[in-house]
Design a protein around this motif. Structure first.
Motif, PDB file in Angstrom:
ATOM      1  N   GLN A  49      39.571  44.748  38.521  1.00 12.17           N
ATOM      2  CA  GLN A  49      39.787  46.188  38.594  1.00 12.17           C
ATOM      3  C   GLN A  49      40.523  46.493  39.889  1.00 12.17           C
ATOM      4  O   GLN A  49      40.055  46.142  40.960  1.00 12.17           O
ATOM      5  N   LEU A  52      41.822  51.192  38.836  1.00 13.98           N
ATOM      6  CA  LEU A  52      40.908  51.830  37.892  1.00 13.98           C
ATOM      7  C   LEU A  52      39.571  51.104  37.945  1.00 13.98           C
ATOM      8  O   LEU A  52      39.505  49.890  37.728  1.00 13.98           O
ATOM      9  N   HIS A  54      35.822  51.293  36.293  1.00 15.37           N
ATOM     10  CA  HIS A  54      35.051  51.890  35.209  1.00 15.37           C
ATOM     11  C   HIS A  54      33.710  51.183  35.126  1.00 15.37           C
ATOM     12  O   HIS A  54      33.668  49.961  35.061  1.00 15.37           O
ATOM     13  N   ARG A  55      32.641  51.974  35.195  1.00 15.18           N
ATOM     14  CA  ARG A  55      31.301  51.413  35.081  1.00 15.18           C
ATOM     15  C   ARG A  55      30.519  52.180  34.042  1.00 15.18           C
ATOM     16  O   ARG A  55      30.554  53.415  34.007  1.00 15.18           O
ATOM     17  N   THR A  56      29.772  51.452  33.232  1.00 19.59           N
ATOM     18  CA  THR A  56      28.875  52.046  32.257  1.00 19.59           C
ATOM     19  C   THR A  56      27.489  51.505  32.529  1.00 19.59           C
ATOM     20  O   THR A  56      27.232  50.320  32.311  1.00 19.59           O
ATOM     21  N   ARG A  62      28.293  57.121  32.444  1.00 15.97           N
ATOM     22  CA  ARG A  62      29.535  56.421  32.765  1.00 15.97           C
ATOM     23  C   ARG A  62      30.163  57.019  34.020  1.00 15.97           C
ATOM     24  O   ARG A  62      30.024  58.205  34.299  1.00 15.97           O
ATOM     25  N   THR A  64      34.002  56.714  36.252  1.00 18.43           N
ATOM     26  CA  THR A  64      35.358  56.187  36.339  1.00 18.43           C
ATOM     27  C   THR A  64      36.013  56.726  37.609  1.00 18.43           C
ATOM     28  O   THR A  64      35.900  57.920  37.922  1.00 18.43           O
ATOM     29  N   GLU A  66      39.905  56.586  39.268  1.00 14.29           N
ATOM     30  CA  GLU A  66      41.273  56.167  38.963  1.00 14.29           C
ATOM     31  C   GLU A  66      42.251  56.695  39.997  1.00 14.29           C
ATOM     32  O   GLU A  66      42.258  57.881  40.312  1.00 14.29           O
ATOM     33  N   ASN A  90      35.607  60.659  37.553  1.00 14.92           N
ATOM     34  CA  ASN A  90      35.059  61.209  36.309  1.00 14.92           C
ATOM     35  C   ASN A  90      33.610  60.786  36.177  1.00 14.92           C
ATOM     36  O   ASN A  90      33.310  59.589  36.306  1.00 14.92           O
ATOM     37  N   LYS A 176      34.853  66.255  36.481  1.00 13.78           N
ATOM     38  CA  LYS A 176      35.791  65.448  37.255  1.00 13.78           C
ATOM     39  C   LYS A 176      36.200  66.198  38.509  1.00 13.78           C
ATOM     40  O   LYS A 176      36.212  67.429  38.546  1.00 13.78           O
TER      41      LYS A 176
END
Length: 195
Positions: A49, A52, A54-56, A62, A64, A66, A90, A176
């Protein structure tokens, strides 16, 4: 004396780490921002990464982050594709919800106190929806558009765009916050006014 030296070393490292928190911001190169993301303990990206993250945690939560070379809003060609123009956080959280305060705290934990204070002291130059927008959304039966709240803030260093749906029933579950170059504010505001 040795303990005092270790304490000073630890304090110096903590100050260095804290001062590095906001080393990469819009206006810097993609390489600088990618290196900052990699070192940022709050973002802690997975291998591979770069711009960007991104983690869930669960399907209901979630996150994000970016960094982009494009100005916010409708995509237009960048004058310099090697320079980051926006950085966006986000959040999606069906369990705890996402409100304005949570977005502010996310900004603070990622960027540190200096950017957080710039955000807090920034003046709101545009907010939505206005009553006409709400009425139009109701007439067209667009509940998401009716619930969408946002604002653009102009700080001394950067501009900030915050947006989250505020449903009439229940809690907001997404939102966001975007940091952008001040030179991109007019374009973003014009697009938001005309949507």
């Amino acid at each position: 004396m040795k303990a005092k030296g270790l304490l000073m070393l630890g304090l110096g490292m903590a100050i260095a780490l804290f001062s590095e928190t906001a080393n990469a911001l819009p206006g810097q190169t993609t390489a600088e921002v990618a290196a900052w993301i990699k070192k940022n303990p709050t973002l802690s990206p997975y291998s591979g990464q770069t711009l960007l993250v991104h983690r869930t945690d669960t399907p209901a939560q979630r996150f994000t982050f970016e960094a982009s070379v494009f100005a916010p809003g409708l995509a237009t060609p960048s004058a310099d594709p090697g320079i980051v123009r926006t950085e966006r956080i986000n959040l999606f959280d069906m369990i705890n919800g996402v409100n304005f305060n949570r977005l502010q705290e996310s900004l603070r934990s990622i960027y540190g106190l200096e950017i957080y204070q710039d955000f807090k002291q920034a003046r709101v130059i545009y907010s939505y929806p206005n009553p006409a927008m709400v009425q139009q959304a109701r007439t067209l039966t667009l509940p998401l558009q009716e619930a969408l709240k946002g604002e653009i803030r102009l700080g001394s260093r950067f501009a900030y765009w915050v947006e989250f749906p505020q449903p009439q029933d229940g809690k907001p579950i997404m939102g966001k916050v975007t940091i952008l170059l001040k030179s991109d504010v007019d374009k973003l505001e014009a697009q938001l006014r005309n949507r």
